[in-house]
Design a protein around this motif. Sequence first.
Motif: not given
Lengths: 270, 81
Positions: A33-34, A38-42, A47-48, A217-219
């Motif tokens: 994801f990061t 390119k999602l922000p770490i939080r 999501l993880s 939505q990504l979940a």
Amino acid sequence: MIQLIYIFLFSILAGSIGSMVGIGGGFLMILFFTLVIKLPIRYAVALSLISIIASSSIATSFYLHEKMTNIRLAIVLETATCTGAILGAFIALIIPTSIIEGILGITLLYAGILLLLNPISHEVITKPSKLSGEYYDGNNLVKYSVSRIKLGLFASLFAGMISGIVGIGGGIIKVPIMNLIMKIPIKAAAATSNFMVGLTASASAIVYFIKEMIDFQLAIPTVLGIIIGAMIGTHFLIHGKPLYLRRILGLILSLFSIIFILKALGVVIL
Amino acid sequence: MRIENIVSLILRINVIVSIIIMIIGYLTGSNLLWIGTLLLIITPLLRTFSALIIFLYEKEILFFFSALYVLIIFIISALMI
């Protein structure tokens, strides 16, 4: 749309690996994801955590059916890991995280090498107790007892502390503790760890949910992919050879150990 | 029915219901999306709670108190963060 397909496909991979060796697979999802999405770490962590919960729940439902998950042992060990996680929050204020990461890295390297070099687990049949278990590996009935319970509880306390400080679910520590210290067969150890990692992830995920840091939505593709992956992973664990499972786990632990040793030395991974 | 079968069923049903609610929520653009996600997040809590009840029913006191302790620590840690 193409991004959702990538997430779905990678989730299948992470779900398979995580459920097969009992480590949850959250770290793989954070990396994906990061670095790729390119999602922000939080948001990646949130999501993880969702993926660990889905993977743990689905995989455990299959493992319980095969009697590979030892619920009683899991609950007893959870008392130690939960206590350790709380203690870890305080210890993190005293000891620098880099030192803990260094210790974790070296410990994982040691456990990884042990698993790679000793591909046969030396299960010891001790006096049967309420914590003993049995399951079918193919047509063979595998009976096992739990050895060195006190040492296992003590190690689980430390595992909880370390996961509380470093911020990992702890599956990569729990499986070696059960297999190498408590002499539980690798399949039962991985299945029982799978059961345990879900609760740890749930405690953290609630916080992210309240703070509205979950990309709902990504979940959806994540959870769908994880469910399929967990079904594949459980199939491999149930029908796979213990020798290969130990080797795969040994390899994964060795890779994680390098990541944590590099982090301890100040090399930024994420 | 054995404890393993009951918990297995609870886990499977809960995850499937969660994802169905999430998808309906996404398609309709309603609050069901986050309700489904919340239901999924609390799945491990539900399995610990159900194990607690079963241990009590089976009079397995050591495991009942272990599960109770885990649940209490879970709530404390969630409140601490």
